[in-house]
Design a protein around this motif. Sequence first.
Motif, short mmCIF file in Angstrom:
data_model
loop_
_atom_site.label_atom_id
_atom_site.label_comp_id
_atom_site.label_asym_id
_atom_site.label_seq_id
_atom_site.Cartn_x
_atom_site.Cartn_y
_atom_site.Cartn_z
N UNK A 198 -1.62 -11.19 27.90
CA UNK A 198 -2.62 -10.94 28.78
C UNK A 198 -4.00 -11.57 28.40
N UNK A 199 -3.93 -12.59 27.69
CA UNK A 199 -4.87 -13.30 27.15
C UNK A 199 -4.99 -14.84 27.90
N UNK A 219 5.00 -6.58 20.82
CA UNK A 219 4.08 -7.51 21.42
C UNK A 219 3.35 -7.02 22.38
N UNK A 220 2.19 -7.34 22.34
CA UNK A 220 1.12 -6.91 23.73
C UNK A 220 1.53 -7.91 24.76
N UNK A 221 1.82 -7.56 25.93
CA UNK A 221 2.13 -8.14 27.22
C UNK A 221 1.70 -7.42 28.16
N UNK A 222 2.13 -8.17 29.32
CA UNK A 222 1.79 -7.69 30.80
C UNK A 222 3.19 -8.04 31.35
N UNK A 223 3.92 -6.95 32.00
CA UNK A 223 5.36 -7.33 33.08
C UNK A 223 4.65 -7.53 34.45
N UNK A 224 4.85 -8.77 35.11
CA UNK A 224 4.42 -9.01 36.28
C UNK A 224 5.72 -9.17 37.38
N UNK A 225 5.49 -8.33 38.19
CA UNK A 225 6.57 -8.29 39.43
C UNK A 225 6.29 -9.02 40.43
#
Length: 96
Positions: free
Chosen positions: A77-78, A60-66
């Motif tokens: 990300x969308x 899966x396309x994603x962004x990991x936010x810390x």
Amino acid sequence: MKVFSLALLTLLLVALWTGSQGISLRSRYSTCCYKEMFVRQKIPAFLIRSYQKTPSHCSRRAVRVELLKGKKFCVDPEERWFQQYRQQQESTSTTT
């Protein structure tokens, strides 16, 4: 007795080898995001320490936010709020 010792040693070596392989496989995919890991609600910008895209090998396309306290969440990300946050961060970094 020699056969038993050799078999036990072989079994021990195989167990150690597969254990080390398991660690490397888990660490490779530990940066991926899965369906149940995603957060849908907006995260306030002041709580975000950093973000990072997931690697291309992830399903899966994603962004990991810390967050500032170290917790990590996965974000699509969308998502509109995240795109606005990213644009704000990029514009801030180019002006300084």
